[in-house]
Design an enzyme around this catalytic site. Structure first.
Site, PDB file in Angstrom:
ATOM      1  N   HIS A 124       0.822  -1.222   0.000  1.00  0.00           N
ATOM      2  CA  HIS A 124       0.000   0.000   0.000  1.00  0.00           C
ATOM      3  C   HIS A 124       0.849   1.263   0.000  1.00  0.00           C
ATOM      4  O   HIS A 124       0.346   2.354  -0.262  1.00  0.00           O
ATOM      5  CB  HIS A 124      -0.919   0.059   1.229  1.00  0.00           C
ATOM      6  CG  HIS A 124      -1.977  -0.995   1.246  1.00  0.00           C
ATOM      7  ND1 HIS A 124      -2.825  -1.206   0.194  1.00  0.00           N
ATOM      8  CD2 HIS A 124      -2.331  -1.902   2.193  1.00  0.00           C
ATOM      9  CE1 HIS A 124      -3.655  -2.204   0.483  1.00  0.00           C
ATOM     10  NE2 HIS A 124      -3.367  -2.647   1.691  1.00  0.00           N
TER      11      HIS A 124
ATOM     12  N   ASP B  22      -2.502 -10.672  -1.906  1.00  0.00           N
ATOM     13  CA  ASP B  22      -3.064 -10.072  -0.694  1.00  0.00           C
ATOM     14  C   ASP B  22      -4.523  -9.697  -0.994  1.00  0.00           C
ATOM     15  O   ASP B  22      -4.851  -9.332  -2.126  1.00  0.00           O
ATOM     16  CB  ASP B  22      -2.259  -8.817  -0.334  1.00  0.00           C
ATOM     17  CG  ASP B  22      -2.677  -8.186   0.984  1.00  0.00           C
ATOM     18  OD1 ASP B  22      -1.962  -8.374   1.982  1.00  0.00           O
ATOM     19  OD2 ASP B  22      -3.720  -7.500   1.012  1.00  0.00           O
TER      20      ASP B  22
ATOM     21  N   HIS C   5      -6.141  -7.199  -0.323  1.00  0.00           N
ATOM     22  CA  HIS C   5      -6.293  -5.788  -0.666  1.00  0.00           C
ATOM     23  C   HIS C   5      -5.552  -5.462  -1.961  1.00  0.00           C
ATOM     24  O   HIS C   5      -4.549  -6.103  -2.282  1.00  0.00           O
ATOM     25  CB  HIS C   5      -5.741  -4.894   0.450  1.00  0.00           C
ATOM     26  CG  HIS C   5      -6.374  -5.127   1.788  1.00  0.00           C
ATOM     27  ND1 HIS C   5      -5.795  -5.918   2.764  1.00  0.00           N
ATOM     28  CD2 HIS C   5      -7.538  -4.679   2.301  1.00  0.00           C
ATOM     29  CE1 HIS C   5      -6.578  -5.940   3.830  1.00  0.00           C
ATOM     30  NE2 HIS C   5      -7.650  -5.202   3.587  1.00  0.00           N
TER      31      HIS C   5
ATOM     32  N   ASP D 246      -4.193 -12.499   3.856  1.00  0.00           N
ATOM     33  CA  ASP D 246      -5.448 -12.035   4.455  1.00  0.00           C
ATOM     34  C   ASP D 246      -6.674 -12.410   3.620  1.00  0.00           C
ATOM     35  O   ASP D 246      -7.790 -12.044   3.970  1.00  0.00           O
ATOM     36  CB  ASP D 246      -5.414 -10.520   4.750  1.00  0.00           C
ATOM     37  CG  ASP D 246      -4.748  -9.707   3.653  1.00  0.00           C
ATOM     38  OD1 ASP D 246      -4.521 -10.265   2.555  1.00  0.00           O
ATOM     39  OD2 ASP D 246      -4.472  -8.523   3.900  1.00  0.00           O
TER      40      ASP D 246
HETATM   41  N1  Q9C Z   1     -12.223   0.948   7.393  1.00  0.00           N
HETATM   42  C1  Q9C Z   1      -2.473  -4.873   4.450  1.00  0.00           C
HETATM   43  O1  Q9C Z   1      -3.110  -5.929   4.432  1.00  0.00           O
HETATM   44  N2  Q9C Z   1      -7.962  -1.060   7.129  1.00  0.00           N
HETATM   45  N3  Q9C Z   1      -3.023  -3.725   4.830  1.00  0.00           N
HETATM   46  C2  Q9C Z   1      -8.546   0.183   7.421  1.00  0.00           C
HETATM   47  C3  Q9C Z   1     -10.805   1.247   7.405  1.00  0.00           C
HETATM   48  C4  Q9C Z   1      -6.640  -1.018   6.652  1.00  0.00           C
HETATM   49  C5  Q9C Z   1      -4.397  -3.666   5.186  1.00  0.00           C
HETATM   50  C6  Q9C Z   1     -10.011   0.009   7.738  1.00  0.00           C
HETATM   51  C7  Q9C Z   1      -6.231  -2.329   6.073  1.00  0.00           C
HETATM   52  C8  Q9C Z   1      -4.806  -2.308   5.599  1.00  0.00           C
HETATM   53  C9  Q9C Z   1      -1.026  -4.870   4.124  1.00  0.00           C
HETATM   54 ZN    ZN Z   2      -4.006  -6.874   2.890  1.00  0.00          ZN
END
Ligand code: Q9C
Ligand code: ZN
Length: 769
Positions: A223, A263, A265, A356
């Site tokens: 990210h 991943d 995301h 994840d």
């Molecule tokens: N509703 C990785 O898996 N979540 N990052 C924020 C806001 C952030 C995940 C939730 C998730 C980041 C590397």
């Molecule tokens: Zn992730």
């Protein structure tokens, strides 16, 4: 044979997968003549039609084909000229370093991205005797000049200095400026080690000193953007390593890199870093949920295919919802990733290996099994002479990540494995997404032009996105008369078609805008902002999540003033009613609730806080999120769309702003409750909304279901209940006007007569918590 008739059957012993491997080796040997770009996708037309099943293995569900055994793999790698000599066990690098556990939350606050993740994986690999079979490696800090190939000097300086004493006082404040980021005294070192570790293992694999490698790193990286940390990521480890190989080590002969990001995301940072670079083919498969899944950016959509020389070299497979399983990922592999990888013919594969999307992950909501990961990885081993570098990204269930990584390590070590997880079918939506992606990319990768198999057995979407279909069981619903006709016949396909057709309209609109922008006289501004990037903002996200969530229904259960319907309608239509001193903004979609229904719930109603801008002095209603079967509170439920529910949530938490400059309303650009949140609130009963954790109504409760739709309400978190109990927050009886509104609700809703209603309120206000 018709592959559809094959699909439900058990693995063909040594079948498709081996064929695949052999074909692989052949094509690797014969490939020599390249055109100007060296890796022009058009090459693929000369190759065996790799994506045409059954030859190309599974048309749908996973394990039509078992992965090759040890022997197969050696043979294959030898044929392909792999570094590993015939007969020798693969040398698999395993990089683990305790120093990357130093990055942690500053005050020991719980966080999913915590040091235990690395330790849990290491313990499992030790316990399984897998670690000792690998080549042990230690982390090295990345040199700043290597990091500088993807990050700005400012960003590097920030991450270098963030752990120093000078930052002690503003470390937390700095972290808050970013999206989902924390820092402590160990963050700098961990970040430099994580980036350096991926460089280290990638170099060894590229040089042929290792067959493949795993870098157990944190903080994760995908990210992280050029100039900001984001989403638990500080440096983009994989992007830095890719640039290192391409720019710093021409001697290693790495000219084409495939980055696979599995991943859950979207790898937004990595995508940006190679967006116009044809040397790096970036493939990301992720939940998108029409733009409501983190990082909630439109550039995770399938339309983002790269630009300039990199056009066609960026591939997004955006899932429409959670619950995706091995079958969905295998389908994306077989029908998108593998045919493209075959044509691209990478020199090395860097795997942004987040876990994840694993079954049991608290953030991902998908269900890949360890066998599923092993199968996906096995399928990748057929490329780049098996040169694969895995770098850990996300993954937050300690057991799931340990088991998944262990299964992957065994694959790299060449262990035989049979797919033993339950066989599932891909979702209908998966087939559609894959087709969309193929259509978008077939001009660049002709192998994608072939027709996908039809009549495949498909799973329908998970129930939480099944839009309301009038069921005839509406006897309980009072105002059926309010049901607009339009909604009765909606189905999933319709929803998707709608979203897509609007999406296409947006695309056209945006092209028009760009055209005018480029030719108009105010293009000066465009120059100031650097080159106009034709690909940004094509996918209009607020619009997208709104149109998607506007087809999903929930019951919103009100227990306070919203029980009086005219008052609730202020949140939908805007305006105010008797007793309110300020007006509501209303929802984006002003259509009235599709139904109203009363219920009692086993939660304690109480009145807390001492005044509100709207009702003046006095407490307002909260529902104790804790269930207590001795309590009985009335709730008036309105059947509204998830889009409207978000708008109500925004207004209850004062997130809608009147933008004084142009008088336009501004509300958050992403929903607080998207499909994945519905999923998690349905299984966990409550969801404390992190982005608004300090707001009064930041806790969404799942109170049950009615005609298949979730019943949701919004109240305070249990931490606030504790503060009310301790006296830290006041408990206060409601003002006259506020309590009169609740009474009107109960009376007009025919739940209680005026006396009973007044008693109900005053006794709720008098009871201790
Ligand atoms: N509703 C990785 O898996 N979540 N990052 C924020 C806001 C952030 C995940 C939730 C998730 C980041 C590397
Ligand atoms: Zn992730």
């Amino acid at each position: 044979p018709d592959q559809n008739s094959e699909s439900p059957e058990l693995p063909l012993p040594g079948g498709a997968q081996r064929q695949h491997a052999q074909a692989q080796a052949r094509t690797h040997k014969t490939r020599g003549s390249t055109n100007l770009r060296g890796n022009q996708p058009v090459q693929s037309s000369r190759l065996p039609h790799r994506d045409a099943p059954p030859q190309f293995s599974t048309p749908l569900c996973p394990p039509v084909s078992p992965p090759p055994g040890r022997g197969d793999r050696r043979r294959r790698m030898a044929a392909a000229g792999a570094a590993t000599p015939v007969g020798a066990a693969p040398r698999v690098g395993l990089l683990y370093d305790d120093r990357m556990c130093a990055h942690a939350t500053p005050d020991g606050e719980k966080h999913p991205e915590n040091p235990e993740r690395l330790r849990a994986i290491r313990r499992k690999l030790d316990a399984e005797g897998v670690a000792s079979r690998c080549v042990d490696m230690k982390a090295k800090e990345a040199k700043e000049k290597y990091i500088a190939s993807v990050h700005t000097p400012n960003h590097i300086k920030l991450i270098r200095d963030i752990s120093s004493k000078e930052y002690d006082y503003r470390r937390n404040k700095t972290a808050r400026k970013f999206n989902s980021i924390y820092f402590n005294e160990g963050s700098s070192e961990s970040a430099f080690l994580a980036a350096g570790s991926v460089i280290e293992v990638a170099e060894k694999v590229a040089a042929g000193e290792l067959s493949s490698a795993i870098a157990l790193v944190r903080p994760p990286g995908h990210h992280a953007e050029h100039n900001e940390p984001m989403g638990f990521c500080l440096f983009n480890n994989v992007a830095i390593a890719a640039n290192y190989l391409l720019n710093e080590r021409p001697d290693l002969g790495i000219n084409k890199i495939l980055i696979v990001d599995w991943d859950v995301h979207h790898g937004n940072g990595t995508q940006k870093m190679f967006y116009s670079d044809p040397r790096v083919l970036f493939f990301s498969v992720h939940r998108f949920d029409y733009g409501s899944f983190y990082p909630c950016e439109g550039d995770a959509s399938h339309c983002f295919i790269g630009e300039g020389a990199g056009e066609g070299y960026n591939i997004n497979v955006p899932w429409e919802h959670g619950k995706c399983s091995d079958a969905d990922y295998v389908a994306a592999w077989d029908h998108v990733l593998l045919p493209i990888a075959e044509a691209f013919d990478p020199d090395i594969i860097l795997l942004s290996a987040g876990f994840d999307a694993a079954m049991g992950d608290p953030l991902g909501g998908c269900c890949i099994t360890p066998d599923g990961y092993a199968l996906l990885l096995t399928k990748l081993l057929g490329f780049a002479k098996g040169r694969i570098v895995m770098a850990l990204e996300g993954g937050y269930n300690l057991k799931s990540i340990a088991n998944s990584l262990c299964a992957c390590t065994k694959v790299l070590l060449g262990d035989n494995f049979t797919y033993n997880s339950p066989r599932m079918q891909p979702f209908e939506s998966t087939w559609r997404v894959i087709q969309m992606v193929r259509d978008e990319l077939k001009a660049y990768w002709p192998v994608l032009s072939s027709k996908l198999p039809d009549n495949v057995p498909l799973r329908s979407a998970p129930s939480y996105i099944e839009p309301y279909a009038s069921s005839g069981s509406e006897s309980d619903v009072e105002d059926v008369s309010e049901l607009p006709d339009a909604i009765s016949s909606v189905n999933v396909t319709q929803v998707v078609d709608d979203v897509l057709s609007k999406h296409i309209t947006m695309l056209k609109l945006d092209e028009d805008n760009l055209a005018t922008k480029n030719t108009s006289s105010d293009s000066v501004q465009a120059q100031d902002d650097g080159p106009v990037v034709a690909s940004t903002r094509i996918y209009d996200l607020p619009f997208t999540w709104r149109s998607a969530l506007s087809k999903v229904y929930v019951w919103y259960a009100s227990f306070g003033s919203n029980m009086w319907k005219p008052r609730f309608l202020c949140y939908i239509e805007g305006g105010k009613v008797d007793g309110m001193s300020i007006s509501c903004f209303g929802s984006h979609d002003t259509s009235p609730p599709r139904g109203t229904m009363w219920k009692t719930v086993p939660h304690r109603l109480f009145f807390g806080r001492s005044s509100t801008p709207c009702w003046g002095t006095g407490g307002v209603a909260f529902l104790n999120p804790e269930i207590n079967y001795n309590d009985e509170s009335y709730v008036c439920m309105y059947k509204i769309t998830l889009e409207q529910f978000n708008d109500v949530l925004f207004q209850e938490n004062r997130l809608v702003k009147d933008n004084s400059e142009d008088g336009k309303l501004e509300s958050p650009s992403s929903p607080l409750i998207g499909l994945s949140e519905i999923e998690s609130v349905s299984s966990n009963k409550a969801l404390h909304l992190e982005p608004i954790k300090d707001s009064w109504y930041s806790n969404v409760l799942h109170l049950g279901e009615e005609d298949g739709l979730p019943i949701l309400t919004m109240t305070c978190p249990s931490t606030a209940v504790a503060q009310h109990k301790s006296g830290e927050l006041p408990l206060a009886p409601p003002s006259e006007t506020y309590s009169a509104t609740l009474i009107k609700g109960l009376v007009e809703g025919k739940q209680l007569d005026a006396n009973e209603a007044a008693n109900y309120i005053s006794s709720a206000a008098a009871r201790s918590l």
